[in-house]
Design an enzyme around this catalytic site. Structure first.
Site, PDB file in Angstrom:
ATOM      1  N   SER A 181       0.857  -1.188   0.000  1.00 46.22           N
ATOM      2  CA  SER A 181       0.000   0.000   0.000  1.00 46.22           C
ATOM      3  C   SER A 181       0.889   1.233   0.000  1.00 46.22           C
ATOM      4  O   SER A 181       1.719   1.379  -0.898  1.00 46.22           O
ATOM      5  CB  SER A 181      -0.952  -0.027   1.200  1.00 46.22           C
ATOM      6  OG  SER A 181      -1.888   1.036   1.116  1.00 46.22           O
ATOM      7  N   THR A 182       0.777   2.107   0.981  1.00 45.95           N
ATOM      8  CA  THR A 182       1.537   3.352   1.001  1.00 45.95           C
ATOM      9  C   THR A 182       3.040   3.072   0.935  1.00 45.95           C
ATOM     10  O   THR A 182       3.574   2.330   1.754  1.00 45.95           O
ATOM     11  CB  THR A 182       1.228   4.144   2.276  1.00 45.95           C
ATOM     12  OG1 THR A 182      -0.186   4.255   2.432  1.00 45.95           O
ATOM     13  CG2 THR A 182       1.848   5.533   2.216  1.00 45.95           C
TER      14      THR A 182
ATOM     15  N   HIS B 195      -2.271  -0.991  -3.514  1.00 49.03           N
ATOM     16  CA  HIS B 195      -3.296   0.037  -3.338  1.00 49.03           C
ATOM     17  C   HIS B 195      -2.828   1.309  -4.045  1.00 49.03           C
ATOM     18  O   HIS B 195      -1.859   1.947  -3.621  1.00 49.03           O
ATOM     19  CB  HIS B 195      -3.519   0.346  -1.852  1.00 49.03           C
ATOM     20  CG  HIS B 195      -4.026  -0.818  -1.070  1.00 49.03           C
ATOM     21  ND1 HIS B 195      -3.906  -0.895   0.301  1.00 49.03           N
ATOM     22  CD2 HIS B 195      -4.655  -1.964  -1.453  1.00 49.03           C
ATOM     23  CE1 HIS B 195      -4.447  -2.025   0.726  1.00 49.03           C
ATOM     24  NE2 HIS B 195      -4.899  -2.696  -0.323  1.00 49.03           N
TER      25      HIS B 195
ATOM     26  N   MET C  16      -0.349   1.306   5.102  1.00 47.94           N
ATOM     27  CA  MET C  16      -1.167   1.712   6.245  1.00 47.94           C
ATOM     28  C   MET C  16      -2.312   0.726   6.461  1.00 47.94           C
ATOM     29  O   MET C  16      -2.843   0.167   5.494  1.00 47.94           O
ATOM     30  CB  MET C  16      -1.731   3.112   5.980  1.00 47.94           C
ATOM     31  CG  MET C  16      -2.454   3.751   7.146  1.00 47.94           C
ATOM     32  SD  MET C  16      -3.044   5.413   6.704  1.00 47.94           S
ATOM     33  CE  MET C  16      -1.477   6.219   6.332  1.00 47.94           C
TER      34      MET C  16
ATOM     35  N   ASP D  31      -4.674  -4.536   5.840  1.00 45.15           N
ATOM     36  CA  ASP D  31      -5.019  -5.383   4.710  1.00 45.15           C
ATOM     37  C   ASP D  31      -3.876  -6.348   4.400  1.00 45.15           C
ATOM     38  O   ASP D  31      -2.731  -5.936   4.229  1.00 45.15           O
ATOM     39  CB  ASP D  31      -5.322  -4.525   3.475  1.00 45.15           C
ATOM     40  CG  ASP D  31      -5.866  -5.347   2.316  1.00 45.15           C
ATOM     41  OD1 ASP D  31      -6.449  -6.420   2.557  1.00 45.15           O
ATOM     42  OD2 ASP D  31      -5.706  -4.899   1.163  1.00 45.15           O
TER      43      ASP D  31
END
Length: 331
Positions: free
Chosen positions: A147-148, A173, A264, A267
């Site tokens: 993600s991030t 993401h 973050m 998930d």
């Protein structure tokens, strides 16, 4: 993962198109059944090479048939009983090329691998010993979630993957509009072929499938041989969701290697635990190299992680866990 036989077919490409040539050259490089002898843009460049080294297969761009050098080159091919000819064309009217050998229409790059499969299936006619592809059904499968900070993290991890890496499914993401450009960037930087996943796409070694810019989860099909895009509701607050991907491969047990990278939230953490409990090998990025130590931290806290590693060691660790030697980083 051993190959069926040591011999490959030598292929000479004659094509003035740089774009089409790159596609074919990249496909041949990933296919253990073939070895690219050379790429020539003209018949003059190809003539002496063909005469001296006698390639098993010559692939000629169809538009070159009208070139004034073709009659002389074709006469050479007629004299070489051991060399077969294929025509690579974007023109559906291929009847006038039939006397030259097999003709393959290539309206887009997706046909290139089909052409190579067809060519290998006709190996007896072409006079070389076929070398089989890896059996995907028995191969390890790699899955990665991020993600991030994941855009650069994935670039670092996949740069360690060789051209014959295990089939790999990725959920990052990212805004849907940016996925296509992200996949193209990874494809340019990596030895493996990186593509946006499509529903029903066959999973092959040497390929990395990135969850596409659609409101759908990327999962493994029930057969275990293809990608599946699932429009089910969000999981862990995301669609596509890392958990959805990880949960779909749990049934493969110890044939799965999985990595959870910077991001973050949580998930992927529960899905990673399910993979570990099923016998798969699990890796998480460490705190010091994460942009956001969220998803990997949750995975570590719930006991989902076998190896917690800095970013620069995750790519080699995935390849090692999949049973393949790392073949050098692409820079």
């Amino acid at each position: 993962m051993s190959l069926a036989a040591p011999m490959t077919a030598t292929l000479l490409l004659i094509d003035p198109s740089a774009i089409r040539s790159r596609r074919l050259i990249k496909a041949v490089a990933r296919d253990p059944r073939f070895t690219l002898m050379a790429h020539c843009k003209t018949f003059a460049d190809a003539y002496n090479l063909t005469e001296s080294r006698k390639p098993a297969v010559v692939a000629i761009a169809a538009e070159l048939v009208s070139n004034r050098g073709f009659p002389m080159y074709n006469a050479l091919l007629d004299a070489l009983d051991s060399t077969s000819v294929i025509m690579c064309t974007t023109n559906a009217d291929t009847a006038r090329f039939r006397t030259l050998g097999q003709t393959f229409e290539l309206p887009d790059s997706s046909r290139i691998e089909a052409m190579l499969d067809d060519l290998a299936a006709r190996s007896a006619r072409f006079g070389f010993q076929q070398v089989g592809k890896r059996n995907t059904a028995n191969s390890r499968l790699a899955v990665i979630g991020a993600s991030t900070g994941g855009v650069e993290a994935l670039t670092a991890v996949l740069s360690h993957f060789p051209a014959d890496c295990p089939p790999t499914l990725v959920v990052q993401h990212i805004g849907h509009d940016f996925v296509s450009g992200f996949a193209r960037r990874l494809d340019r930087l990596c030895a493996a072929k990186v593509v946006e996943a499509s529903d029903g796409a066959r999973i092959e070694p040497g390929h990395v499938y990135v969850a596409p810019g659609l409101p759908a989860h990327l999962t493994l099909s029930t057969t275990g041989l293809s990608c599946q895009l699932d429009p089910a509701p969000s999981q862990s607050g995301h669609r596509p969701s890392v958990d959805a991907l990880f949960n779909s491969v749990e049934r493969l047990g110890d044939r799965v290697v999985a990595a959870l990278l910077t991001g973050m939230g949580q998930d992927g953490a529960k899905g990673l635990l399910r993979i570990r409990n099923a016998g798969g090998h699990t890796i998480a990025q460490d705190r010091d190299t994460c942009v956001v130590y969220g998803m990997p931290r949750v995975a570590q806290d719930i006991g989902a992680v076998i190896q917690q590693l800095p970013l620069n060691r995750i790519g080699p660790a995935l390849i090692e866990a999949a049973g393949l030697p790392e073949k050098g980083r692409v820079t």
